[in-house]
Motif scaffolding. Structure first.
Motif, PDB file in Angstrom:
ATOM      1  N   ALA A  11       0.841  -1.198   0.000  1.00  0.00           N
ATOM      2  CA  ALA A  11       0.000   0.000   0.000  1.00  0.00           C
ATOM      3  C   ALA A  11       0.878   1.251   0.000  1.00  0.00           C
ATOM      4  O   ALA A  11       2.041   1.218   0.407  1.00  0.00           O
ATOM      5  CB  ALA A  11      -0.900  -0.003   1.229  1.00  0.00           C
ATOM      6  N   ASN A  12       0.297   2.329  -0.456  1.00  0.00           N
ATOM      7  CA  ASN A  12       0.882   3.692  -0.486  1.00  0.00           C
ATOM      8  C   ASN A  12       1.814   3.930  -1.691  1.00  0.00           C
ATOM      9  O   ASN A  12       1.784   4.979  -2.289  1.00  0.00           O
ATOM     10  CB  ASN A  12       1.656   4.046   0.793  1.00  0.00           C
ATOM     11  N   PHE A  17      -0.437   7.887  -0.032  1.00  0.00           N
ATOM     12  CA  PHE A  17      -0.863   7.416   1.295  1.00  0.00           C
ATOM     13  C   PHE A  17      -2.372   7.193   1.303  1.00  0.00           C
ATOM     14  O   PHE A  17      -3.163   8.100   1.002  1.00  0.00           O
ATOM     15  CB  PHE A  17      -0.481   8.442   2.370  1.00  0.00           C
ATOM     16  N   ASP A  18      -2.771   5.965   1.611  1.00  0.00           N
ATOM     17  CA  ASP A  18      -4.189   5.551   1.682  1.00  0.00           C
ATOM     18  C   ASP A  18      -4.915   5.583   0.332  1.00  0.00           C
ATOM     19  O   ASP A  18      -6.116   5.316   0.282  1.00  0.00           O
ATOM     20  CB  ASP A  18      -4.998   6.398   2.686  1.00  0.00           C
ATOM     21  N   HIS A 144      -9.439   2.146   5.195  1.00  0.00           N
ATOM     22  CA  HIS A 144      -8.600   2.477   4.037  1.00  0.00           C
ATOM     23  C   HIS A 144      -8.591   1.244   3.140  1.00  0.00           C
ATOM     24  O   HIS A 144      -8.560   0.113   3.601  1.00  0.00           O
ATOM     25  CB  HIS A 144      -7.192   2.922   4.442  1.00  0.00           C
ATOM     26  N   ASP A 146      -6.440   0.665   0.494  1.00  0.00           N
ATOM     27  CA  ASP A 146      -5.263   0.519  -0.379  1.00  0.00           C
ATOM     28  C   ASP A 146      -4.569  -0.847  -0.279  1.00  0.00           C
ATOM     29  O   ASP A 146      -3.669  -1.128  -1.072  1.00  0.00           O
ATOM     30  CB  ASP A 146      -4.275   1.679  -0.200  1.00  0.00           C
ATOM     31  N   ASN A 147      -4.975  -1.700   0.654  1.00  0.00           N
ATOM     32  CA  ASN A 147      -4.547  -3.109   0.617  1.00  0.00           C
ATOM     33  C   ASN A 147      -5.658  -3.994   0.042  1.00  0.00           C
ATOM     34  O   ASN A 147      -5.407  -4.804  -0.853  1.00  0.00           O
ATOM     35  CB  ASN A 147      -4.175  -3.637   2.003  1.00  0.00           C
ATOM     36  N   THR A 189      -0.230  -1.658  12.349  1.00  0.00           N
ATOM     37  CA  THR A 189      -0.719  -0.583  11.471  1.00  0.00           C
ATOM     38  C   THR A 189      -1.345   0.529  12.311  1.00  0.00           C
ATOM     39  O   THR A 189      -1.109   1.724  12.051  1.00  0.00           O
ATOM     40  CB  THR A 189      -1.762  -1.143  10.472  1.00  0.00           C
ATOM     41  N   ARG A 193      -0.078   4.373  12.353  1.00  0.00           N
ATOM     42  CA  ARG A 193      -0.957   5.483  11.963  1.00  0.00           C
ATOM     43  C   ARG A 193      -1.001   6.532  13.071  1.00  0.00           C
ATOM     44  O   ARG A 193      -1.077   7.734  12.808  1.00  0.00           O
ATOM     45  CB  ARG A 193      -2.373   4.982  11.644  1.00  0.00           C
ATOM     46  N   ARG A 240       7.662   7.495  10.044  1.00  0.00           N
ATOM     47  CA  ARG A 240       7.655   6.049  10.300  1.00  0.00           C
ATOM     48  C   ARG A 240       9.030   5.403  10.170  1.00  0.00           C
ATOM     49  O   ARG A 240       9.210   4.272  10.622  1.00  0.00           O
ATOM     50  CB  ARG A 240       6.694   5.358   9.318  1.00  0.00           C
ATOM     51  N   GLY A 266       3.321  -0.227   2.730  1.00  0.00           N
ATOM     52  CA  GLY A 266       2.231  -0.016   3.690  1.00  0.00           C
ATOM     53  C   GLY A 266       2.756   0.722   4.904  1.00  0.00           C
ATOM     54  O   GLY A 266       3.492   1.707   4.785  1.00  0.00           O
ATOM     55  N   SER A 267       2.416   0.196   6.081  1.00  0.00           N
ATOM     56  CA  SER A 267       2.877   0.867   7.300  1.00  0.00           C
ATOM     57  C   SER A 267       4.162   0.238   7.825  1.00  0.00           C
ATOM     58  O   SER A 267       4.575   0.502   8.955  1.00  0.00           O
ATOM     59  CB  SER A 267       1.776   0.810   8.353  1.00  0.00           C
TER      60      SER A 267
HETATM   61  N1  LIG Z   1      -2.257   3.209   3.941  1.00  0.00           N
HETATM   62  C1  LIG Z   1      -2.134   2.419   5.128  1.00  0.00           C
HETATM   63  C2  LIG Z   1      -1.728   1.017   4.738  1.00  0.00           C
HETATM   64  C3  LIG Z   1      -1.539   0.096   5.897  1.00  0.00           C
HETATM   65  O1  LIG Z   1      -1.031  -1.126   5.405  1.00  0.00           O
HETATM   66  C4  LIG Z   1      -1.100   3.037   6.043  1.00  0.00           C
HETATM   67  O2  LIG Z   1      -0.032   3.381   5.550  1.00  0.00           O
HETATM   68  O3  LIG Z   1      -1.382   3.190   7.235  1.00  0.00           O
END
Ligand SMILES: N[C@@H](CCO)C(=O)O
Ligand SMILES: Nc1ncnc2c1ncn2[C@@H]1O[C@H](COP(=O)(O)OP(=O)(O)OP(=O)(O)O)[C@@H](O)[C@H]1O
Length: 314
Positions: A11-12, A17-18, A144, A146-147, A189, A193, A240, A266-267
């Motif tokens: 993801a991302n 992002f998202d 979200h 995106d996954n 995650t 976030r 992150r 992703g995260s």
């Molecule tokens: N878009 C989300 C994906 C989490 O896998 C994040 O980055 O928090």
């Protein structure tokens, strides 16, 4: 008996992002994802979870997101005056938890696709995807897609969330290799976030708009150099990267070996590097294997975008 496989996702893609995510599969043909098996059952509902990573999941079946997917599917079916059929459902949990590879999405997508097929497809793609987003939101604290969207539909998906569509497929660069390195440690995650700022400076907002707009434009016009340069993350990576082992150093090394772009999948803690060819991908993979993995749970896979998404096995 029905067996549904749902692939890992990233993801991302640094810049969205998202809003952006890609389904991913190893080029060696191995399956990197969860499998759900459904069969007729003498009792109304039986649930079992098996597989290497099942030991990392909550013991109570009700806390497993697959169990919750069954409950949600049953409730939605009831709203249509239909009953769920008696069934035995088995989750093969192959994906590490809190990996940044869409582990919960794999379970959710495989479960809902299997349940829908087992009941002769009462729900449309977008209805199923809306349920997938709701379940994903229970885990990470906010909805979200995106996954779940790329995992379900395949390819690189952009979350338009408008005019009846949750996502639409973005043209991409089919020859690009994705090197995915999971270090073997867990990042939640929800926690990843929670550490993000609540608001961003005007300069960050302008940069984010330029990068995302530039990336989408480059995909449509097939300008791979522009797309790679636009893959910059001003929203999550600066905050992150502290959760990932030696991220800045390892990212620089991947770039020096010829990677076109490198970021957090992703995260996190999985990181991804985009390579223009297999030779660079192999060099980057060797480097990450030696310098990014933290224990023997970690792995590196050379992958490509999985254009199929969730599918029936066998
Ligand atoms: N878009 C989300 C994906 C989490 O896998 C994040 O980055 O928090
Ligand atoms: N079948 C399941 N698969 C994965 N996680 C599950 C499942 N059932 C319940 N969970 C819980 O959901 C949470 C998943 O955490 P998290 O969202 O951080 O993982 P993830 O899906 O691997 O992350 P990411 O989307 O970044 O790859 C954990 O607390 C885990 O116990």
């Amino acid at each position: 008996m029905l067996r549904i496989y749902a692939p890992a996702s990233s993801a991302n893609i640094s810049v969205g992002f998202d809003t952006l995510g890609a389904a991913i599969s190893p080029v060696d043909g191995s399956l990197l994802g969860d499998v759900i098996q459904i069969e007729d059952c003498a009792t109304q509902f039986e649930f079992e979870a098996v597989g290497y990573f099942v030991r990392k999941l909550p013991k109570e079946p009700q806390k497993n997101i697959v169990y919750q997917a069954y409950v949600l599917f049953s409730e939605r079916l009831k709203l249509r005056n239909k009953q769920v059929k008696p069934l035995c459902l088995t989750l093969e949990k192959n994906m590490p938890i809190g990996s940044g590879l869409g582990s919960s999405a794999c379970s959710i997508v495989a479960a809902l696709v299997a349940l829908n097929q087992f009941h002769q497809e009462p729900f449309s793609d977008m209805e199923l995807l809306e349920m997938m987003g709701e379940l994903e939101g229970r885990i990470s604290g906010s909805i979200h897609y995106d996954n779940v969207a790329p995992c379900y539909m395949g390819g690189v998906q952009f979350m338009v969330q408008s005019l009846g569509s949750i996502c639409q497929r973005l043209p991409f660069f089919d020859h690009w290799y994705w090197v995915l390195a999971y270090p073997g440690i867990e990042v939640s995650t929800a926690e990843a976030r929670a550490i993000l700022p609540k608001s961003y400076t005007r300069q960050d907002v302008i940069s984010h708009g330029r990068y995302l707009g530039g990336f989408v434009h480059a995909c449509h016009t097939q300008q791979e150099n522009l797309a790679a340069i636009m893959m910059k993350d001003v929203i999550a990576e600066p905050y992150r990267q502290q959760l990932l082992p030696n991220f800045a150093e390892v990212k620089q090394a991947a770039q020096d070996l010829g990677a076109l772009a490198t970021g957090i999948s992703g995260s996190g803690p999985t990181m991804f590097s985009i390579a223009p060819d297999l030779m660079v991908a192999t060099k980057v993979a060797d480097y990450l294997e030696k310098h990014y993995l933290q224990n023997n749970e970690g792995f590196v896979h050379i992958c490509k975008v999985d254009n199929q998404g969730a599918r029936q096995l066998g």
